[in-house]
Design a protein around this motif. Structure first.
Motif, PDB file in Angstrom:
ATOM      1  N   THR A  67       0.782  -1.304   0.013  1.00  0.00           N
ATOM      2  CA  THR A  67       0.173   0.021  -0.149  1.00  0.00           C
ATOM      3  C   THR A  67       0.780   1.351   0.054  1.00  0.00           C
ATOM      4  OG1 THR A  67      -0.185  -0.004   2.411  1.00  0.00           O
ATOM      5  CG2 THR A  67      -1.928  -1.101   1.049  1.00  0.00           C
ATOM      6  N   LEU A  68       2.140   1.082   0.413  1.00  0.00           N
ATOM      7  CA  LEU A  68       2.782   2.336   0.318  1.00  0.00           C
ATOM      8  C   LEU A  68       3.557   2.591  -0.988  1.00  0.00           C
ATOM      9  CD1 LEU A  68       5.456   1.515   3.340  1.00  0.00           C
ATOM     10  CD2 LEU A  68       3.784   3.028   3.238  1.00  0.00           C
ATOM     11  N   LEU A  69       3.178   1.883  -2.056  1.00  0.00           N
ATOM     12  CA  LEU A  69       3.869   2.231  -3.323  1.00  0.00           C
ATOM     13  C   LEU A  69       2.214   2.567  -4.131  1.00  0.00           C
ATOM     14  CD1 LEU A  69       5.740  -0.977  -4.128  1.00  0.00           C
ATOM     15  CD2 LEU A  69       6.461   1.433  -3.530  1.00  0.00           C
ATOM     16  N   LEU A  70       1.222   2.449  -3.780  1.00  0.00           N
ATOM     17  CA  LEU A  70       0.154   2.825  -4.289  1.00  0.00           C
ATOM     18  C   LEU A  70      -0.187   4.255  -4.734  1.00  0.00           C
ATOM     19  CD1 LEU A  70      -3.017   0.981  -2.638  1.00  0.00           C
ATOM     20  CD2 LEU A  70      -1.588   0.302  -4.818  1.00  0.00           C
ATOM     21  N   PRO A  71       0.430   5.307  -3.994  1.00  0.00           N
ATOM     22  CA  PRO A  71       0.250   6.718  -4.545  1.00  0.00           C
ATOM     23  C   PRO A  71       1.292   6.689  -5.685  1.00  0.00           C
ATOM     24  CG  PRO A  71       0.575   6.500  -2.155  1.00  0.00           C
ATOM     25  CD  PRO A  71       0.650   5.041  -2.612  1.00  0.00           C
ATOM     26  N   TYR A  72       2.228   5.935  -5.878  1.00  0.00           N
ATOM     27  CA  TYR A  72       3.386   5.963  -6.909  1.00  0.00           C
ATOM     28  C   TYR A  72       3.163   5.207  -8.043  1.00  0.00           C
ATOM     29  CZ  TYR A  72       5.255   8.233  -2.801  1.00  0.00           C
ATOM     30  OH  TYR A  72       5.348   8.898  -1.698  1.00  0.00           O
ATOM     31  N   ILE A  73       1.825   4.607  -8.317  1.00  0.00           N
ATOM     32  CA  ILE A  73       1.606   3.635  -9.329  1.00  0.00           C
ATOM     33  C   ILE A  73       1.933   4.205 -10.737  1.00  0.00           C
ATOM     34  CG2 ILE A  73      -0.765   4.104  -9.553  1.00  0.00           C
ATOM     35  CD1 ILE A  73      -1.100   0.973  -9.703  1.00  0.00           C
ATOM     36  N   ASP A  74       1.688   5.510 -10.770  1.00  0.00           N
ATOM     37  CA  ASP A  74       1.975   6.096 -12.280  1.00  0.00           C
ATOM     38  C   ASP A  74       3.466   6.094 -12.436  1.00  0.00           C
ATOM     39  OD1 ASP A  74      -0.729   6.534 -12.754  1.00  0.00           O
ATOM     40  OD2 ASP A  74      -0.570   8.531 -11.990  1.00  0.00           O
ATOM     41  N   ASP A  75       4.264   6.513 -11.409  1.00  0.00           N
ATOM     42  CA  ASP A  75       5.510   6.291 -11.387  1.00  0.00           C
ATOM     43  C   ASP A  75       6.200   4.933 -11.776  1.00  0.00           C
ATOM     44  OD1 ASP A  75       6.139   9.130 -11.001  1.00  0.00           O
ATOM     45  OD2 ASP A  75       5.685   8.851  -8.990  1.00  0.00           O
ATOM     46  N   LEU A  99       0.863  -5.748  -6.777  1.00  0.00           N
ATOM     47  CA  LEU A  99      -0.133  -4.919  -7.042  1.00  0.00           C
ATOM     48  C   LEU A  99      -1.531  -5.821  -7.419  1.00  0.00           C
ATOM     49  CD1 LEU A  99       1.565  -1.935  -8.832  1.00  0.00           C
ATOM     50  CD2 LEU A  99       0.584  -2.167  -6.528  1.00  0.00           C
ATOM     51  N   VAL A 100      -1.257  -6.361  -8.307  1.00  0.00           N
ATOM     52  CA  VAL A 100      -2.383  -7.352  -8.853  1.00  0.00           C
ATOM     53  C   VAL A 100      -2.991  -8.538  -7.691  1.00  0.00           C
ATOM     54  CG1 VAL A 100      -3.206  -9.204 -10.658  1.00  0.00           C
ATOM     55  CG2 VAL A 100      -1.722  -7.200 -11.250  1.00  0.00           C
ATOM     56  N   THR A 101      -1.976  -9.004  -6.965  1.00  0.00           N
ATOM     57  CA  THR A 101      -2.330  -9.800  -5.938  1.00  0.00           C
ATOM     58  C   THR A 101      -3.243  -8.986  -4.735  1.00  0.00           C
ATOM     59  OG1 THR A 101      -0.639 -11.414  -6.453  1.00  0.00           O
ATOM     60  CG2 THR A 101      -1.384 -11.350  -4.311  1.00  0.00           C
ATOM     61  N   HIS A 102      -2.566  -7.766  -4.494  1.00  0.00           N
ATOM     62  CA  HIS A 102      -3.187  -6.921  -3.527  1.00  0.00           C
ATOM     63  C   HIS A 102      -4.661  -6.533  -4.203  1.00  0.00           C
ATOM     64  CE1 HIS A 102      -3.762  -3.870  -0.640  1.00  0.00           C
ATOM     65  NE2 HIS A 102      -4.267  -3.039  -1.632  1.00  0.00           N
ATOM     66  N   HIS A 103      -4.869  -6.145  -5.332  1.00  0.00           N
ATOM     67  CA  HIS A 103      -6.045  -5.977  -5.776  1.00  0.00           C
ATOM     68  C   HIS A 103      -7.099  -7.066  -5.686  1.00  0.00           C
ATOM     69  CE1 HIS A 103      -9.223  -3.907  -8.610  1.00  0.00           C
ATOM     70  NE2 HIS A 103      -9.056  -4.963  -9.256  1.00  0.00           N
ATOM     71  N   PHE A 104      -6.867  -7.946  -6.130  1.00  0.00           N
ATOM     72  CA  PHE A 104      -7.669  -9.192  -6.166  1.00  0.00           C
ATOM     73  C   PHE A 104      -7.994  -9.751  -4.850  1.00  0.00           C
ATOM     74  CE2 PHE A 104      -6.793  -9.256 -10.523  1.00  0.00           C
ATOM     75  CZ  PHE A 104      -8.070  -8.962 -11.140  1.00  0.00           C
ATOM     76  N   ASN A 105      -7.089  -9.635  -3.873  1.00  0.00           N
ATOM     77  CA  ASN A 105      -7.316 -10.185  -2.455  1.00  0.00           C
ATOM     78  C   ASN A 105      -8.441  -9.033  -1.772  1.00  0.00           C
ATOM     79  OD1 ASN A 105      -5.912 -12.496  -2.591  1.00  0.00           O
ATOM     80  ND2 ASN A 105      -3.733 -11.688  -1.736  1.00  0.00           N
ATOM     81  N   LYS A 106      -8.138  -7.905  -2.285  1.00  0.00           N
ATOM     82  CA  LYS A 106      -8.984  -6.782  -1.423  1.00  0.00           C
ATOM     83  C   LYS A 106     -10.474  -6.894  -1.726  1.00  0.00           C
ATOM     84  CE  LYS A 106      -8.661  -2.555  -3.067  1.00  0.00           C
ATOM     85  NZ  LYS A 106      -8.397  -1.429  -3.438  1.00  0.00           N
TER      86      LYS A 106
END
Length: 108
Positions: A67-75, A99-106
């Motif tokens: 989740t710490l990387l989510l604000p920097y996804i465009d970068d 990121l994909v694993t986090h998205h689908f687990n959420k």
């Protein structure tokens, strides 16, 4: 020539196979989110080994707390698209997987 003009760059260049170095740097970046921004800037520069080490540091942070990387996804997408170095592409691929694993687990 190694670019060690900042303490963060020097720390990045110390990343190796020793878990103690990796864990110390990961914890340092997690504790101070402004360092994460610096790591991303370094990874974008596409310079010799330090960019690869920055990408690896981003991966290590993502493994600890994606989740710490989510604000920097465009970068992250920009780095993945523009950098052609294998030692940068591999950590970026791992971040994408996280990121994909986090998205689908959420969604569960």
């Amino acid at each position: 020539m190694k670019n060690t003009d900042t303490p963060l760059t020097a720390s990045l260049l110390k990343i190796n196979t020793k878990p103690s170095y990796r864990l110390a740097l990961t914890n340092q970046i997690i504790a101070d989110n402004s360092l994460l921004e610096e790591v991303i800037v370094i990874a974008k520069k596409n310079e010799d080994k330090v960019s690869a080490k920055a990408a690896r540091a981003m991966e290590l942070v993502g493994v600890q707390n994606i989740t710490l990387l989510l604000p920097y996804i465009d970068d992250i997408f920009i780095i993945s698209k523009t950098n052609q170095r294998d030692d940068v592409i591999r950590p970026m691929a791992k971040i994408m997987e996280l990121l994909v694993t986090h998205h689908f687990n959420k969604k569960k």
